[in-house]
Design an enzyme around this catalytic site. Structure first.
Site, short mmCIF file in Angstrom:
data_model
loop_
_atom_site.label_atom_id
_atom_site.label_comp_id
_atom_site.label_asym_id
_atom_site.label_seq_id
_atom_site.Cartn_x
_atom_site.Cartn_y
_atom_site.Cartn_z
N SER A 118 -9.18 -64.81 -7.88
CA SER A 118 -10.06 -65.97 -8.05
C SER A 118 -9.32 -67.20 -8.60
O SER A 118 -9.75 -68.34 -8.38
CB SER A 118 -11.24 -65.63 -8.96
N GLU B 13 -11.36 -62.01 -18.43
CA GLU B 13 -10.83 -60.89 -17.63
C GLU B 13 -10.66 -59.62 -18.46
O GLU B 13 -9.72 -58.86 -18.27
CB GLU B 13 -9.49 -61.31 -17.00
N GLY C 235 -1.71 -66.89 -10.09
CA GLY C 235 -3.04 -66.45 -9.66
C GLY C 235 -2.97 -65.86 -8.27
O GLY C 235 -2.42 -66.48 -7.36
C1 BEZ Z 1 -6.01 -63.92 -10.44
O1 BEZ Z 1 -4.80 -63.79 -10.46
O2 BEZ Z 1 -6.56 -64.71 -9.69
C2 BEZ Z 1 -6.83 -63.09 -11.35
C3 BEZ Z 1 -6.31 -61.92 -11.82
C4 BEZ Z 1 -7.07 -61.16 -12.65
C5 BEZ Z 1 -8.33 -61.54 -13.00
C6 BEZ Z 1 -8.84 -62.74 -12.51
C7 BEZ Z 1 -8.08 -63.51 -11.68
#
Ligand code: BEZ
Length: 194
Positions: A27, A98, A24
């Site tokens: 978010s 997403e 991540g």
């Molecule tokens: C993340 O890596 O935090 C993330 C990536 C894409 C969409 C939502 C979160």
């Protein structure tokens, strides 16, 4: 709006693995609303975090999109975040959450220990919104991006909150991310979302 849910179901790079690492960088660092087996601070190389992806469904609306994080290729760059070891069934709801342009990609991850030293590597998965997706907004002057983020609001809440939460989470991890902290500074000069 392009819906990437079905495309992502075909992008199963870890067929047969009982669990996988999900990295991540947005978010997911501060809001992991899914079950995970463990989590570890980690980084990926060759990628830079940028607020260049439009959010029409979470932190904005189709008429007034917000801006959220994606990654762009950048030689020599290091992007820090949080890696979660998950069972692969966790991905299906994330694909839906997403669906506005993010595709699963496989990347090499490096883990960090409590002292900030490196502690092993693994293959991992990221959700990436590349520049050819219809919701991609791309680069804009920092002040313009901050104004857009300050005004946008969607079903998941104010866009401003997303940026400020990300900046706080990175600070807590001891990460220096010039793009995010510069945007945060610009936001601090603007009135809060009413
Ligand atoms: C993340 O890596 O935090 C993330 C990536 C894409 C969409 C939502 C979160």
């Amino acid at each position: 709006m392009l819906d990437t849910t079905a495309l992502n179901q075909q992008r199963n790079f870890f067929e047969g693995h009982a669990d996988i690492w999900l990295f991540g960088y947005g978010s997911l660092i501060w809001k992991a609303d899914f079950a995970y087996l463990e989590r570890r601070p980690a980084f990926i190389t060759g990628w830079a975090r940028r607020f260049w992806q439009g959010s029409h469904d979470h932190r904005g609306t189709p008429d007034a999109p917000g801006r959220v994080a994606t990654l762009i290729r950048a030689q020599g760059a290091v992007c820090h975040g949080m890696a979660y070891r998950i069972t692969s069934d966790v991905l299906a709801p994330l694909d839906v959450r997403e669906k506005n342009g993010y595709l699963r990609e496989k990347v090499p991850l490096t883990f960090l220990n409590e002292n900030g030293g490196t502690a092993g590597q693994s293959e991992g998965l990221i959700y990436l919104a590349s520049e050819d997706n219809p919701a991609f907004l791309g680069e804009a002057p920092l002040a313009d991006m901050a104004r857009q983020i300050n005004q946008a609001h969607g079903p998941s809440g104010p866009n401003r909150e997303y940026l400020l939460n990300l900046a706080s989470a990175l600070r807590e991890l001891g990460v220096d991310d010039a793009h995010i902290f510069a945007l945060e500074q610009q936001l601090d000069r603007l009135p809060g979302y009413q």
